[in-house]
Write an enzyme that holds these catalytic residues in place. Structure first.
Site, short mmCIF file in Angstrom:
data_model
loop_
_atom_site.label_atom_id
_atom_site.label_comp_id
_atom_site.label_asym_id
_atom_site.label_seq_id
_atom_site.Cartn_x
_atom_site.Cartn_y
_atom_site.Cartn_z
N HIS A 10 0.79 -1.33 -0.07
CA HIS A 10 -0.01 0.08 0.04
C HIS A 10 0.93 1.23 -0.10
O HIS A 10 1.69 1.30 0.97
CB HIS A 10 -0.74 0.13 1.40
CG HIS A 10 -1.87 0.88 1.21
ND1 HIS A 10 -1.98 1.90 2.37
CD2 HIS A 10 -2.75 1.45 0.44
CE1 HIS A 10 -2.86 2.73 2.26
NE2 HIS A 10 -3.45 2.67 0.99
N GLU A 37 0.23 -0.39 -4.75
CA GLU A 37 -0.97 0.40 -5.01
C GLU A 37 -0.19 1.91 -4.50
O GLU A 37 0.64 2.10 -3.76
CB GLU A 37 -2.03 0.33 -3.92
CG GLU A 37 -3.22 1.10 -4.08
CD GLU A 37 -3.31 2.48 -3.01
OE1 GLU A 37 -4.23 3.23 -3.41
OE2 GLU A 37 -2.37 2.73 -2.40
N ASP A 39 -1.05 6.41 -5.17
CA ASP A 39 -1.94 7.74 -5.41
C ASP A 39 -1.77 8.52 -6.76
O ASP A 39 -0.24 9.08 -6.47
CB ASP A 39 -2.29 8.36 -4.14
CG ASP A 39 -2.67 7.27 -3.04
OD1 ASP A 39 -4.03 6.54 -3.20
OD2 ASP A 39 -2.09 7.14 -2.17
N HIS A 52 -0.84 11.45 -1.87
CA HIS A 52 -1.97 11.20 -1.46
C HIS A 52 -2.74 12.26 -0.87
O HIS A 52 -4.08 12.45 -1.16
CB HIS A 52 -1.81 10.11 -0.09
CG HIS A 52 -3.09 9.83 0.51
ND1 HIS A 52 -3.77 10.58 1.41
CD2 HIS A 52 -3.73 8.66 0.38
CE1 HIS A 52 -4.98 9.94 1.68
NE2 HIS A 52 -4.90 8.73 1.14
N GLU A 112 -4.39 4.42 -8.12
CA GLU A 112 -5.27 5.00 -7.48
C GLU A 112 -5.46 6.24 -7.82
O GLU A 112 -4.62 7.16 -7.68
CB GLU A 112 -5.37 5.10 -5.96
CG GLU A 112 -6.85 5.36 -5.66
CD GLU A 112 -6.77 5.78 -4.06
OE1 GLU A 112 -6.18 5.09 -3.33
OE2 GLU A 112 -7.78 6.58 -3.86
O1 G3P Z 1 -6.62 2.08 -3.02
C1 G3P Z 1 -6.95 1.77 -1.65
C2 G3P Z 1 -6.66 2.74 -0.69
O2 G3P Z 1 -5.28 3.35 -0.98
C3 G3P Z 1 -7.57 3.77 -0.68
O3 G3P Z 1 -7.45 4.61 0.63
O4 G3P Z 1 -6.65 6.75 1.47
O5 G3P Z 1 -5.10 4.97 1.33
O6 G3P Z 1 -5.92 6.08 -0.72
P1 G3P Z 1 -6.12 5.69 0.68
MG MG Z 2 -4.61 4.90 -2.11
#
Ligand code: G3P
Ligand code: MG
Length: 250
Positions: A10, A37, A39, A52, A112
């Protein structure tokens, strides 16, 4: 239904490096992770950057916002000092740097789309176009596992991504699954539902799987919970604790 990896780091490298940085990708790779993953948000001049929060202050030192700062300036900002002195000066990466790194190292990407307020469609379209151009050969190969998966909480961003690059797969991110989830997913041409594991139940997981969608959860940080949701038929999840939950976790 889910040709992608099961365990995904993540925000780059989970808790082992500052989030959404190239150092994070290196930390994941050092642990054997080949799935990530992260952003992507647009800068003032409309370039996708890996970050993020729309506002500076938590991970990016300083005041101001991503949407009001040019990409070249973001790339000179410190996105690592908050985590530790060893990472001071680690920049806000360009999305294209993440693509280059992931392609070179064979890392699968869940991108994302994280629009700043008011930039949903622009961010979705930009990310989809750049991703499509970068993965043209993989898309043509017809092997879905070779292609990244776009996702977003923003319906408008995903709709714009669908219109800009229809053949790129999309996952619909939902904190809590609403009653009309299937209609929205169908409209978006989504291949998967991405959801907060905290609100997921065995019955909802079964409904999503039996409707033919992939099912991905965020952010699962204990092995016990990971085993529980996997037993419900969840296909994959991302984790911050790449030190506790490795890429071969079962
Ligand atoms: O993509 C899943 C997760 O990353 C969503 O929440 O706030 O960590 O981007 P966040
Ligand atoms: Mg995310």
């Amino acid at each position: 239904m889910w040709p992608y990896p099961k365990i995904v780091a993540h925000r780059g490298g989970g808790t082992l490096a500052p989030e959404n940085t190239l150092a994070g990708l290196r930390a994941g790779l050092a642990r054997g992770f080949r799935a990530v993953e992260f952003d992507v948000m647009l800068s003032r001049d409309g370039i996708g950057m890996v970050v993020h929060d729309p506002e500076f202050g938590r991970t990016v030192a300083g005041q101001g916002s991503v949407a009001q700062t040019d990409a070249s300036a973001l790339a000179r900002m410190d996105a690592g000092g908050w985590y530790g002195d060893a990472f001071r000066g680690e920049p806000v990466p360009f999305y294209t740097q993440f693509i280059d790194f992931c392609k070179a190292e064979g890392i699968w990407m869940n991108v994302e789309i994280k629009p700043a307020d008011g930039f949903d469609a622009a961010t979705g379209a930009w990310v989809a176009k750049v991703t499509q151009d970068s993965y043209a050969a993989e898309l043509a190969s017809g092997n879905p596992a070779a292609c990244p998966l776009l996702s977003s909480f923003s319906y408008a961003a995903l709709a714009a991504a669908r219109d800009a690059a229809p053949e790129l797969p999309r996952g619909y991110l939902l904190d809590q699954i609403p009653a009309d989830w299937q209609q929205q997913a169908r409209e978006l041409g989504a291949v998967a539902i991405h959801t907060n594991h905290k609100h997921l139940t065995a019955a909802l997981a079964a409904a999503i799987k039996s409707a033919g969608y992939g099912l991905f959860c965020y952010t699962v940080n204990t092995p016990e919970r990971a085993r529980e949701i996997l037993s419900w038929g969840v296909d994959g999840f991302c984790t911050d604790r790449i030190d506790l939950i490795g890429p071969a976790f079962t």
